[in-house]
Design a protein around this motif. Structure first.
Motif, PDB file in Angstrom:
ATOM      1  N   ARG A 193      -5.734   2.020   2.022  1.00  0.00           N
ATOM      2  CA  ARG A 193      -7.139   1.685   2.341  1.00  0.00           C
ATOM      3  C   ARG A 193      -7.279   1.208   3.774  1.00  0.00           C
ATOM      4  N   ILE A 194      -6.348   0.323   4.205  1.00  0.00           N
ATOM      5  CA  ILE A 194      -6.413  -0.216   5.572  1.00  0.00           C
ATOM      6  C   ILE A 194      -6.230   0.904   6.600  1.00  0.00           C
ATOM      7  N   ILE A 195      -5.305   1.778   6.338  1.00  0.00           N
ATOM      8  CA  ILE A 195      -5.036   2.876   7.287  1.00  0.00           C
ATOM      9  C   ILE A 195      -6.250   3.803   7.383  1.00  0.00           C
ATOM     10  N   ARG A 196      -6.946   4.036   6.228  1.00  0.00           N
ATOM     11  CA  ARG A 196      -8.060   4.963   6.227  1.00  0.00           C
ATOM     12  C   ARG A 196      -9.315   4.338   6.834  1.00  0.00           C
ATOM     13  N   THR A 197      -9.510   3.060   6.660  1.00  0.00           N
ATOM     14  CA  THR A 197     -10.788   2.447   7.048  1.00  0.00           C
ATOM     15  C   THR A 197     -10.752   1.758   8.400  1.00  0.00           C
ATOM     16  N   GLU A 198      -9.566   1.317   8.837  1.00  0.00           N
ATOM     17  CA  GLU A 198      -9.509   0.543  10.078  1.00  0.00           C
ATOM     18  C   GLU A 198      -9.244   1.441  11.270  1.00  0.00           C
ATOM     19  N   ASP A 199      -9.947   1.096  12.383  1.00  0.00           N
ATOM     20  CA  ASP A 199      -9.717   1.833  13.631  1.00  0.00           C
ATOM     21  C   ASP A 199      -8.342   1.510  14.220  1.00  0.00           C
ATOM     22  N   GLU A 200      -7.922   0.265  14.150  1.00  0.00           N
ATOM     23  CA  GLU A 200      -6.607  -0.190  14.630  1.00  0.00           C
ATOM     24  C   GLU A 200      -5.881  -0.777  13.426  1.00  0.00           C
ATOM     25  N   PRO A 201      -5.214   0.046  12.621  1.00  0.00           N
ATOM     26  CA  PRO A 201      -4.621  -0.455  11.371  1.00  0.00           C
ATOM     27  C   PRO A 201      -3.413  -1.372  11.590  1.00  0.00           C
ATOM     28  N   LYS A 202      -2.692  -1.213  12.712  1.00  0.00           N
ATOM     29  CA  LYS A 202      -1.444  -1.978  12.887  1.00  0.00           C
ATOM     30  C   LYS A 202      -1.687  -3.484  12.868  1.00  0.00           C
ATOM     31  N   PRO A 203      -2.591  -4.039  13.705  1.00  0.00           N
ATOM     32  CA  PRO A 203      -2.777  -5.496  13.671  1.00  0.00           C
ATOM     33  C   PRO A 203      -3.309  -5.980  12.331  1.00  0.00           C
ATOM     34  N   VAL A 204      -4.116  -5.140  11.670  1.00  0.00           N
ATOM     35  CA  VAL A 204      -4.646  -5.548  10.354  1.00  0.00           C
ATOM     36  C   VAL A 204      -3.504  -5.645   9.349  1.00  0.00           C
ATOM     37  N   LEU A 205      -2.602  -4.648   9.352  1.00  0.00           N
ATOM     38  CA  LEU A 205      -1.437  -4.682   8.455  1.00  0.00           C
ATOM     39  C   LEU A 205      -0.575  -5.899   8.737  1.00  0.00           C
ATOM     40  N   MET A 206      -0.379  -6.174  10.023  1.00  0.00           N
ATOM     41  CA  MET A 206       0.486  -7.296  10.399  1.00  0.00           C
ATOM     42  C   MET A 206      -0.102  -8.616   9.892  1.00  0.00           C
ATOM     43  N   ARG A 207      -1.474  -8.774   9.993  1.00  0.00           N
ATOM     44  CA  ARG A 207      -2.105 -10.019   9.519  1.00  0.00           C
ATOM     45  C   ARG A 207      -2.129 -10.074   8.000  1.00  0.00           C
ATOM     46  N   ARG A 208      -2.439  -8.930   7.360  1.00  0.00           N
ATOM     47  CA  ARG A 208      -2.627  -8.923   5.910  1.00  0.00           C
ATOM     48  C   ARG A 208      -1.323  -9.176   5.155  1.00  0.00           C
ATOM     49  N   PHE A 209      -0.192  -8.579   5.633  1.00  0.00           N
ATOM     50  CA  PHE A 209       1.063  -8.689   4.886  1.00  0.00           C
ATOM     51  C   PHE A 209       2.152  -9.475   5.652  1.00  0.00           C
ATOM     52  N   ASP A 210       1.721 -10.138   6.739  1.00  0.00           N
ATOM     53  CA  ASP A 210       2.665 -10.933   7.535  1.00  0.00           C
ATOM     54  C   ASP A 210       3.856 -10.072   7.998  1.00  0.00           C
ATOM     55  N   LEU A 211       3.573  -8.953   8.643  1.00  0.00           N
ATOM     56  CA  LEU A 211       4.582  -8.010   9.125  1.00  0.00           C
ATOM     57  C   LEU A 211       4.798  -8.166  10.627  1.00  0.00           C
ATOM     58  N   THR A 212       5.957  -7.731  11.061  1.00  0.00           N
ATOM     59  CA  THR A 212       6.224  -7.687  12.504  1.00  0.00           C
ATOM     60  C   THR A 212       5.745  -6.346  13.042  1.00  0.00           C
ATOM     61  N   ASP A 213       5.688  -6.265  14.326  1.00  0.00           N
ATOM     62  CA  ASP A 213       5.286  -5.011  14.978  1.00  0.00           C
ATOM     63  C   ASP A 213       6.208  -3.870  14.570  1.00  0.00           C
ATOM     64  N   ARG A 214       7.504  -4.156  14.512  1.00  0.00           N
ATOM     65  CA  ARG A 214       8.505  -3.133  14.148  1.00  0.00           C
ATOM     66  C   ARG A 214       8.246  -2.629  12.729  1.00  0.00           C
ATOM     67  N   GLN A 215       7.949  -3.560  11.802  1.00  0.00           N
ATOM     68  CA  GLN A 215       7.713  -3.162  10.410  1.00  0.00           C
ATOM     69  C   GLN A 215       6.404  -2.371  10.264  1.00  0.00           C
ATOM     70  N   ALA A 216       5.379  -2.837  10.924  1.00  0.00           N
ATOM     71  CA  ALA A 216       4.081  -2.160  10.841  1.00  0.00           C
ATOM     72  C   ALA A 216       4.175  -0.742  11.404  1.00  0.00           C
ATOM     73  N   GLU A 217       4.907  -0.578  12.491  1.00  0.00           N
ATOM     74  CA  GLU A 217       5.072   0.743  13.095  1.00  0.00           C
ATOM     75  C   GLU A 217       5.815   1.675  12.142  1.00  0.00           C
ATOM     76  N   ALA A 218       6.830   1.128  11.449  1.00  0.00           N
ATOM     77  CA  ALA A 218       7.587   1.940  10.491  1.00  0.00           C
ATOM     78  C   ALA A 218       6.693   2.404   9.354  1.00  0.00           C
ATOM     79  N   ILE A 219       5.796   1.533   8.879  1.00  0.00           N
ATOM     80  CA  ILE A 219       4.874   1.904   7.791  1.00  0.00           C
ATOM     81  C   ILE A 219       3.945   3.012   8.253  1.00  0.00           C
TER      82      ILE A 219
END
Length: 748
Positions: free
Chosen positions: A396-422
């Motif tokens: 849902r975040i990837i489909r709806t957000e213009d910049e999904p990486k920072p949203v993923l990082m805030r929502r699931f407490d991920l690092t930049d490296r992890q968010a990029e891998a997702i």
């Protein structure tokens, strides 16, 4: 006209300081970057760059061969801006099985031969790839194990050393000449060196004696034998300098001597040439023929055919070892660049300790590099697992957000490296099966992380890992020793007199001391022509391998080989040119025969003794003081004592015509000296020249003694002889009137 230069733009330096600095820089460059190997990988820069370039070209042992010119071009263009000829020669050396104990390159085409290592074809014709053993140097290059530096133009990076899994410096050795120093490191056997490394890992305080129980000595690729004593080899390993004596191995086949292994860097063609030259110069009559029967199945097979079956093969080979390259010396100079980047000569214990320190650090860097990779992957996997557990929300975040990486990082407490891998995940990887694979990978990597960390935290485990890897490499690349360390008899050249053909000879001595040689016993020496004022004095018959012995008027003896005497057809050569005789001395006799030939020696003073011919032998040019003579006395010609079944007697006659016959057994056997009295001569008569011992003659039982007085003679037999027999040392009995001026004594 050039532009004016301001004073502050010119640096003034005395020429001697500039030359000193420039030469020092050049010397250090040659030492560090050209001539001496590095202890870690045992390579010089050119060899290291060739191997790395071939690795980058993908020329592993399983790859197809590629033209050598391609490799040389890559090496020169990327890493080594020097001459192509020198680079190619270095490449060839690593491919020659007779130069390297464990070749680093496999070649196709003409890569030289033992006869001429530089007879290889041009690089446009040959092809090459890395050998299996080269993997032990290159396998860990990309594992964070080595330091990297810029190439000559700064566009690429190259390894400053290779992560050798084995102590290649000792295994393949090295040689080179720098400025003010050189190196000559012999090759060794892989199994022996690995065993020594393991012994040193088990006991860091192990001494040289312990290591030498594993390492017998160098192990050269061409085989042969090391005849240097083990104590000397140990001394070389202790000090880092010395020499190793190598000898060819041989067997006897159908009476011929077959040489099947040569010393390191010895040329079969040169050895054949050396033996042939000796044969042509007639300095090797023991050999009838020599030929090279080497082929692909037997790389070394030199056949030496002796002249006859009577030739002692052992003696012949000892002679050839002394005069040809069948035995040669290889220098040892364990000079290298250490881990401190300083050139120095090191002993065996220090070399192995320092290499193990290098290997320990290499393994630690490899493990640390792998640990970082494992931890990074675990970090990524942790992020991916979060995504799989919250897959709908992530989509849902990837489909709806213009910049999904920072949203993923805030929502699931991920690092930049992890968010990029997702975000990099493909849709097909979102299946349930992929989730199970991720969990399995996570479990395996966690176990590996724990294992690596345990090894890094434990010196004992690190040591065991190094031992395990060394043992595995020894099983893969090790082989049996080729060069045996044995005790052999020292090589010795056979004397030229023994090598020359043995034939009957006659040595002729003139009154003025000139000597010549006839190669026969059938020569009338008295009838030969002599120089004006000279004439015949004495003759001796013997064999050409027997020396001639000369006796001078002072009682000194001299000895010389006869092969170099001039022919009897000439006037001869003066003995004064061969020996250093006393002033006013002249030669009185020449002798030849067996060393144990008994001789009767006497002086005209009436004294004498029995000796053997060997007692007159000497190598001193000044001669040997053999017969002690009173002032004014001279030696008589020595008499050979023949073998006899009956007792022999000595007949002695004086200038005054007195004859005494006594048993030879009454005379002592002495090595030298004055001897015992034969016949009594009053000292006053001897001093005034009124009397002296004139002739001696040996006679057996039943012999007839003939007394000559000018043209007259008479024979003494039976009772006539008895009246002249007496005790040794007596005055003797006067001969009949008319026969008192004796000119000769003969026996019939």
């Amino acid at each position: 006209m050039g532009l004016p230069v301001k004073d502050n733009q010119v640096e003034a330096t005395p020429i001697h300081l500039f030359a000193e600095s420039a030469y020092l820089n050049y010397a250090m460059y040659v030492i560090m970057d050209r001539a001496l190997p590095f202890i870690g990988d045992g390579l010089k820069p050119v060899h290291r760059r060739i191997l790395y370039a071939m690795s980058e070209l993908g020329l592993k042992v399983t790859a197809k061969f590629k033209k050598s010119a391609r490799t040389v071009g890559d090496v020169l263009g990327k890493f080594h801006p020097h001459g192509d000829t020198a680079c190619y020669e270095a490449m060839v050396l690593m491919a020659q099985s007779f130069s390297y104990r464990y070749p680093l390159i496999e070649g196709q085409g003409n890569w030289g031969s033992v006869d001429d290592p530089k007879s290889f074809a041009a690089m446009r014709y040959t092809e090459a790839r890395l050998s299996a053993y080269a993997e032990s140097l290159l396998a860990e290059v990309g594992m964070g194990t080595v330091a990297w530096g810029p190439n000559f133009d700064g566009t690429l990076e190259e390894p400053l050393a290779l992560p050798a899994r084995l102590p290649n410096l000792l295994l393949n050795g090295s040689s080179g000449i720098a400025v003010g120093m050189a190196t000559d490191i012999p090759p060794h056997n892989l199994n022996e060196v690995v065993q020594a490394c393991i012994a040193l890992l088990d006991d860091p305080d192990a001494d040289l004696a312990t290591l030498c129980r594993h390492i017998q000595g160098p192990d050269y690729p061409t085989g042969a034998e090391i005849i240097t004593p083990r104590e000397d080899i140990r001394a070389i390993y202790a000090g880092g300098r010395g020499s190793i004596r190598l000898r060819a191995t041989w067997v006897i086949e159908n009476g011929d001597v077959v040489v099947n292994a040569l010393p390191y860097q010895a040329s079969p063609a040169k050895i054949i040439e050396q033996i042939a030259a000796l044969m042509n110069a007639k300095k090797l009559p023991l050999v009838a023929d020599v030929r090279d029967e080497s082929d692909s199945e037997e790389p070394v097979r030199l056949v030496i055919t002796p002249r006859s079956n009577r030739v002692d093969r052992e003696e012949l080979m000892l002679h050839l070892f002394a005069v040809t390259d069948l035995e040669r010396t290889c220098k040892v100079n364990l000079n290298m660049i250490g881990l401190d980047r300083k050139p120095r000569v090191k002993g065996l214990v220090e070399i192995l300790n320092e290499w193990l320190a290098y290997r320990r650090e290499t393994v630690r860097r490899r493990l640390s590099h792998r640990l970082e990779r494992v931890q990074d992957r675990l970090h990524v996997l942790a992020g991916l697992m979060v995504a799989f557990l919250n897959l709908d929300e992530v989509i849902r975040i990837i489909r709806t957000e213009d910049e999904p990486k920072p949203v993923l990082m805030r929502r699931f407490d991920l690092t930049d490296r992890q968010a990029e891998a997702i975000l990099q995940l493909r849709l097909r990887h979102l299946a349930k099966l992929e989730e199970r694979k991720l969990k399995e990978e996570q479990t395996a990597l966690a176990a590996e992380e724990k294992q690596i960390q345990a090894i890094l935290d434990s010196p004992a485990r690190l040591r065991n890992l190094i031992k395990k890897e060394l043992t595995a490499d020894a099983r893969q690349y090790g082989d049996a020793r080729r060069t045996a360390v044995v005790e052999r008899e020292e090589a010795r050249a056979i004397a030229q007199t023994q090598l020359a053909p043995v034939e009957p000879v006659t040595v002729i001595l003139s009154e003025q001391g000139w000597v010549r040689l006839a190669k026969t016993h059938e020569v009338a020496a008295e009838t030969l022509s002599y120089k004006a004022g000279d004439g015949f004095l004495a003759v001796a018959r013997g064999r050409s391998n027997q020396p001639a012995v000369f006796l001078d008027s002072t009682g000194r003896s001299y000895m010389s080989a006869v092969n170099d005497f001039p022919s009897a057809r000439s006037n001869g050569t003066p003995l004064t040119g061969l020996f250093k005789t006393p002033p006013q001395a002249h030669f009185v006799a020449v002798l030849m025969g067996s060393a144990q030939q008994p001789m009767l020696i006497a002086g005209d003073g009436g004294y004498g003794f029995v000796t053997v011919l060997e007692s007159l032998h000497t190598r001193n040019q000044k001669g040997k003081a053999f017969l002690t003579l009173p002032p004014g006395s001279l030696p008589l010609p020595p008499l050979e004592i023949p073998e006899s079944e009956t007792p022999l007697h000595v007949a002695a006659v004086t200038l005054q015509g007195r004859l005494l016959i006594f048993p030879l057994a009454d005379l002592p056997e002495l090595p030298k000296g004055k001897g015992n009295k034969l016949i009594h001569i009053p000292p006053r008569d001897l001093k005034e020249g009124a009397d002296r011992l004139l002739f001696l003659q040996l006679m057996g039982e039943g012999d007839k003694l003939v007394v000559h007085a000018g043209k007259q003679f008479f024979a003494l037999t039976g009772g006539n002889l008895q009246q002249f027999m007496g005790q040794r040392g007596k005055r003797g009995k006067q001969l009949p009137r008319g026969f008192q001026r004796v000119s000769a004594l003969t026996v019939e």
